[in-house]
Design a protein around this motif. Structure first.
Motif, PDB file in Angstrom:
ATOM      1  N   ALA A  68      20.117 -24.662 -23.898  1.00 60.28           N
ATOM      2  CA  ALA A  68      20.216 -24.737 -22.436  1.00 60.28           C
ATOM      3  C   ALA A  68      21.623 -25.046 -21.977  1.00 60.28           C
ATOM      4  O   ALA A  68      22.061 -24.568 -20.928  1.00 60.28           O
ATOM      5  CB  ALA A  68      19.250 -25.792 -21.900  1.00 60.28           C
ATOM      6  N   HIS A  69      22.359 -25.853 -22.739  1.00 57.00           N
ATOM      7  CA  HIS A  69      23.677 -26.295 -22.305  1.00 57.00           C
ATOM      8  C   HIS A  69      24.821 -25.459 -22.860  1.00 57.00           C
ATOM      9  O   HIS A  69      25.839 -25.290 -22.191  1.00 57.00           O
ATOM     10  CB  HIS A  69      23.897 -27.761 -22.696  1.00 57.00           C
ATOM     11  CG  HIS A  69      23.024 -28.712 -21.933  1.00 57.00           C
ATOM     12  ND1 HIS A  69      22.691 -29.961 -22.401  1.00 57.00           N
ATOM     13  CD2 HIS A  69      22.401 -28.578 -20.727  1.00 57.00           C
ATOM     14  CE1 HIS A  69      21.917 -30.574 -21.524  1.00 57.00           C
ATOM     15  NE2 HIS A  69      21.730 -29.751 -20.498  1.00 57.00           N
ATOM     16  N   GLU A 334      18.601 -27.750  -2.787  1.00 64.12           N
ATOM     17  CA  GLU A 334      17.392 -28.472  -3.163  1.00 64.12           C
ATOM     18  C   GLU A 334      16.936 -28.084  -4.571  1.00 64.12           C
ATOM     19  O   GLU A 334      16.449 -28.932  -5.338  1.00 64.12           O
ATOM     20  CB  GLU A 334      16.292 -28.198  -2.142  1.00 64.12           C
ATOM     21  CG  GLU A 334      16.587 -28.804  -0.771  1.00 64.12           C
ATOM     22  CD  GLU A 334      15.563 -28.395   0.263  1.00 64.12           C
ATOM     23  OE1 GLU A 334      14.729 -27.522  -0.056  1.00 64.12           O
ATOM     24  OE2 GLU A 334      15.589 -28.935   1.387  1.00 64.12           O
ATOM     25  N   ARG A 335      17.079 -26.813  -4.921  1.00 70.78           N
ATOM     26  CA  ARG A 335      16.708 -26.396  -6.271  1.00 70.78           C
ATOM     27  C   ARG A 335      17.617 -27.057  -7.306  1.00 70.78           C
ATOM     28  O   ARG A 335      17.152 -27.503  -8.367  1.00 70.78           O
ATOM     29  CB  ARG A 335      16.802 -24.875  -6.399  1.00 70.78           C
ATOM     30  CG  ARG A 335      16.418 -24.373  -7.781  1.00 70.78           C
ATOM     31  CD  ARG A 335      16.569 -22.870  -7.890  1.00 70.78           C
ATOM     32  NE  ARG A 335      17.952 -22.443  -7.765  1.00 70.78           N
ATOM     33  CZ  ARG A 335      18.833 -22.487  -8.758  1.00 70.78           C
ATOM     34  NH1 ARG A 335      18.486 -22.967  -9.944  1.00 70.78           N
ATOM     35  NH2 ARG A 335      20.070 -22.069  -8.564  1.00 70.78           N
ATOM     36  N   LEU A 336      18.912 -27.155  -7.004  1.00 76.11           N
ATOM     37  CA  LEU A 336      19.837 -27.791  -7.941  1.00 76.11           C
ATOM     38  C   LEU A 336      19.554 -29.281  -8.063  1.00 76.11           C
ATOM     39  O   LEU A 336      19.698 -29.864  -9.146  1.00 76.11           O
ATOM     40  CB  LEU A 336      21.283 -27.552  -7.481  1.00 76.11           C
ATOM     41  CG  LEU A 336      21.773 -26.107  -7.532  1.00 76.11           C
ATOM     42  CD1 LEU A 336      23.171 -25.988  -6.941  1.00 76.11           C
ATOM     43  CD2 LEU A 336      21.754 -25.575  -8.960  1.00 76.11           C
ATOM     44  N   VAL A 337      19.153 -29.925  -6.957  1.00 71.15           N
ATOM     45  CA  VAL A 337      18.769 -31.342  -7.035  1.00 71.15           C
ATOM     46  C   VAL A 337      17.581 -31.507  -7.952  1.00 71.15           C
ATOM     47  O   VAL A 337      17.513 -32.437  -8.769  1.00 71.15           O
ATOM     48  CB  VAL A 337      18.471 -31.883  -5.622  1.00 71.15           C
ATOM     49  CG1 VAL A 337      17.830 -33.258  -5.711  1.00 71.15           C
ATOM     50  CG2 VAL A 337      19.741 -31.946  -4.803  1.00 71.15           C
ATOM     51  N   ALA A 348      24.802 -23.536 -15.072  1.00 68.86           N
ATOM     52  CA  ALA A 348      24.326 -22.282 -14.504  1.00 68.86           C
ATOM     53  C   ALA A 348      24.330 -21.191 -15.568  1.00 68.86           C
ATOM     54  O   ALA A 348      25.127 -21.228 -16.519  1.00 68.86           O
ATOM     55  CB  ALA A 348      25.205 -21.863 -13.324  1.00 68.86           C
ATOM     56  N   PRO A 349      23.458 -20.206 -15.419  1.00 72.10           N
ATOM     57  CA  PRO A 349      23.398 -19.148 -16.446  1.00 72.10           C
ATOM     58  C   PRO A 349      24.648 -18.288 -16.505  1.00 72.10           C
ATOM     59  O   PRO A 349      24.980 -17.771 -17.567  1.00 72.10           O
ATOM     60  CB  PRO A 349      22.172 -18.327 -16.027  1.00 72.10           C
ATOM     61  CG  PRO A 349      21.954 -18.646 -14.586  1.00 72.10           C
ATOM     62  CD  PRO A 349      22.412 -20.052 -14.392  1.00 72.10           C
ATOM     63  N   MET A 377      29.114 -24.652 -12.913  1.00 72.27           N
ATOM     64  CA  MET A 377      28.667 -23.420 -12.279  1.00 72.27           C
ATOM     65  C   MET A 377      29.852 -22.692 -11.647  1.00 72.27           C
ATOM     66  O   MET A 377      30.920 -23.273 -11.430  1.00 72.27           O
ATOM     67  CB  MET A 377      27.613 -23.716 -11.200  1.00 72.27           C
ATOM     68  CG  MET A 377      28.054 -24.702 -10.149  1.00 72.27           C
ATOM     69  SD  MET A 377      26.665 -25.330  -9.172  1.00 72.27           S
ATOM     70  CE  MET A 377      25.885 -23.797  -8.676  1.00 72.27           C
ATOM     71  N   SER A 378      29.639 -21.434 -11.378  1.00 69.75           N
ATOM     72  CA  SER A 378      30.638 -20.609 -10.702  1.00 69.75           C
ATOM     73  C   SER A 378      30.386 -20.671  -9.197  1.00 69.75           C
ATOM     74  O   SER A 378      29.239 -20.700  -8.749  1.00 69.75           O
ATOM     75  CB  SER A 378      30.566 -19.159 -11.180  1.00 69.75           C
ATOM     76  OG  SER A 378      30.820 -19.072 -12.567  1.00 69.75           O
TER      77      SER A 378
END
Length: 691
Positions: A68-69, A334-337, A348-349, A377-378
């Protein structure tokens, strides 16, 4: 035999072989005791294995955590996997970094509705990534996506705020290349057109509609320079803009001051030239004041007629970034929180940065003294934070329950790692927080975050107290004040009283210089020669005689010498009759001589004038001039010149349509040195004038 048969029989029935120990006790069956012993041995072995392998298990993170990381996918792999999860033949992927442009879900529905009209399978990606920077690599992403997905249809990559779009077709006959080229010629599209607008035009072209722009760049007429200037001028004096009313007031003051200065200069010039007429001062003053007042009243009325707007109303509605949560669309935030709620690190992917060491960084974040969460993230100008990582960090902190510090790692314009931080509920000073991460220099996000952790944990905190306002949150919008005060601001009075009149004087002086230059070219000094036409001499004669009459009226009876009166009478008589350039020259000389006599010069009536140019005045010496034979009276300046230069200074007059030296004319004026010799010949001058 060692054992009797009976003993041997008992041994076989009890299940124990020879040489084995006896059962543990008379009350416990033998088979149960053996089972208990074996279970204890197995438990001990298992416990020993657990104790010996636990440190190694704790030292090695779980494989799914490392993936994941630190496991990165190329943009093509990511988008191919995302498209594969969508319905086959109707796949649309909208990156949530487009949240700054509007509702992401609504955009996805619009793209489905548009591309479904093609009646072919479509695979659409709406995303700013991969970007245009060198850190993303080179080349479009669609070819690799097509190879991985291996499906026929149309493939589209829509990017925001750029002319660089990409369209590919596989297995169908659609004009992909022609449609893509025509996008730049369509007048409906601009650089900042949204993905939905670009998609609408693109679908229209792919369907073969409007293959040539109806009003493309080729058919449009560019506005002229005057139209562009006028449009920019109106923008500069728009009272709804920040300095529009001030600019309008300054311009009005300048125009009014210029008109006032022009009126004053006109009256002064006419008075100096002796041409001021009766009531001229009154008429010019009234006209000047009326025009100057109109120059102020007109712009003021226009200013007050424009409806309120722009900066006049902007301060009433606070800027989005001036109040929490600092963004207009909080869906992605909110999704990132939520992502960072279960783990302190989110990656981020699609990230171009090196992910090495991020798993260890996540563990260090878990052990931090304050609740620190990090995101790698970008960023894009199309996201809800307009590509500003600090805005995103503070937005995340504002939407998080409880105290928190967010660190966002991204790349700057040069592809280097950049950190930004935001906090909430810890009472941290925003400026100190910014300093803690601003100067961090590292090659990877993991190194950058870990380098910033000591400075973050060392910041003074006051849990429960609100943090100071972010540096970007200060709103510069404020009430600009009444338009009338802005109109009469700092520039109006200086321009009205100083700049405008000075500009008028400069313009008037420039005009005088221009007129003098034109006269010098057309009738003055040309090629070293001095020329004067009848028009210029008439103005000069009128000016001199007007001044002479005023001096005569000012002088008392009996105070004017007879010679001066005779010259004055002759000048006035000749001036009232038909005259040519030579007569006007003589009138000027007579008027000047009379003024000298009126002023008290006793020898003015008998003193000759310069023969080269009578307008030079008195001639105290004599010399030769090549134009005529003999010695002639000359001024000191002409006498000091060489013969050729002296000849060039001889005044030429336009007589009979030609320029001729005045000395070559067979006239009484020349013979009498313009009345300075043989005083009785003044009557001859009058007779010649009559003739």
């Amino acid at each position: 035999m060692l054992w009797p048969p009976a003993r041997s029989g008992l041994t076989e029935r009890s299940g124990y072989a020879l040489g084995m120990p006896s059962p543990p006790g008379p009350g416990l069956p033998s088979w149960r005791a053996d089972l208990l012993r074996r279970a204890l041995v197995l438990c001990a072995a298992s416990l020993l294995a657990v104790l010996t392998t636990t440190p190694a298990a704790l030292a090695e993170p779980a494989p799914e955590t490392v993936e994941a990381h630190e496991d990165s996918r190329t943009p093509a792999e990511y988008y191919a996997d995302e498209l594969a999860e969508r319905p086959e033949g109707a796949a649309v992927v909208v990156d949530d970094s487009l949240a700054g442009l509007g509702d992401v879900a609504e955009l996805e529905r619009e793209l489905h509705a548009l591309f479904s009209t093609l009646d072919v399978p479509y695979h659409v990606i709406a995303s700013p990534f991969p970007g245009q920077g060198s850190d993303w690599g080179t080349g479009p992403v669609l070819p690799a996506v097509m190879d991985r997905l291996d499906r026929d249809g149309v493939y589209v990559h829509l990017r925001p705020e750029t002319y660089t779009q990409d369209v590919r077709v596989r297995g169908y006959d659609l004009p992909a290349e022609e449609s893509l080229r025509s996008l730049s010629d369509d007048p409906r599209l601009e650089y900042d057109s949204g993905p939905d607008e670009v998609a609408a035009v693109l679908v229209e072209r792919l369907r073969g509609e409007a293959t040539a722009p109806v009003d493309g760049h080729e058919g449009r007429t560019e506005p002229g320079a005057l139209a562009v200037f006028w449009e920019e001028f109106l923008d500069d004096v728009d009272p709804t803009r920040s300095v529009g009313a001030e600019n309008l007031g300054t311009l009005s003051g300048l125009s009014s001051g210029f008109l006032l200065g022009t009126g004053v200069v006109w009256v002064w010039w006419r008075s100096v030239r002796g041409r001021r007429r009766r009531h001229e001062v009154t008429v010019v003053s009234v006209l000047t004041l009326a025009l100057a007042g109109a120059a102020v009243a007109g712009p003021y009325a226009y200013m007050m007629s424009v409806p309120k707007g722009g900066v006049e109303t902007a301060w009433e509605t606070p800027d989005v970034q001036s109040v929490p949560p600092y963004v207009a669309n909080t869906e992605r935030v909110e999704r990132l929180v939520s992502e960072t709620g279960s783990a302190p690190l989110y990656v981020a992917p699609l990230v171009t940065m090196d992910r090495t060491g991020l798993t260890a960084t996540a563990e260090r974040l878990e052990d931090a003294e304050i609740p620190v969460r990090a995101l790698v993230m970008s960023m894009s100008p199309s996201d809800e934070s307009e590509g500003d990582p600090e805005v995103l960090a503070y937005s995340l902190a504002a939407l998080t329950e409880g105290p928190s510090v967010y660190v966002v790692a991204t790349t700057d314009f040069e592809g280097r790692v950049e950190l930004a931080a935001g906090s909430s509920g810890l009472g941290i000073d925003a400026y100190a927080l910014s300093l803690a991460v601003r100067d961090v220099v590292a090659d990877t996000p993991a190194e950058a975050v870990e380098a910033a952790l000591p400075a973050l944990t060392a910041l003074p905190t006051d849990p429960g107290q609100p943090d100071t306002e972010p540096l970007f949150a200060h709103s510069y919008d404020e009430d600009p004040g009444p338009r009338s005060e802005r109109f009469l601001g700092d520039g109006f009075l200086p321009c009205l009283l100083v700049v405008g009149p000075l500009l008028s004087g400069l313009v008037f002086g420039a005009l005088l210089l221009l007129v003098a230059t034109v006269r010098a070219v057309r009738g003055g000094t040309v090629g070293g020669r001095t020329r004067m036409g009848a028009r210029a001499l008439r103005r000069l004669a009128l000016s001199e005689t007007h001044a002479m009459v005023q001096e005569l009226e000012a002088a008392g009876n009996g105070e004017v010498p007879a010679s001066a009166m005779r010259d004055a009478d002759a000048a006035l008589v000749v001036l009232r009759r038909p005259t040519d350039a030579l007569d006007l020259l003589g009138v000027t000389v007579l008027a000047r001589r009379a003024r000298a006599g009126i002023s008290g010069d006793p020898g003015a009536g008998r003193r000759p004038v310069c023969s080269a140019n009578p307008l030079h005045g008195r001639a105290d010496r004599v010399g030769r001039v090549k134009v005529v034979p003999g010695r002639r009276p000359l001024c000191d300046t002409c006498l000091g010149l060489q013969n050729d230069a002296r000849t060039a200074r001889v005044l030429e007059l336009r007589i009979g349509g030609a320029w001729v030296p005045h000395l070559s004319l067979d006239r009484v004026w020349v013979h009498t040195n313009y009345g300075s010799t043989q005083r009785g010949l003044v009557d001859g001058i009058l007779e010649e004038s009559d003739a």
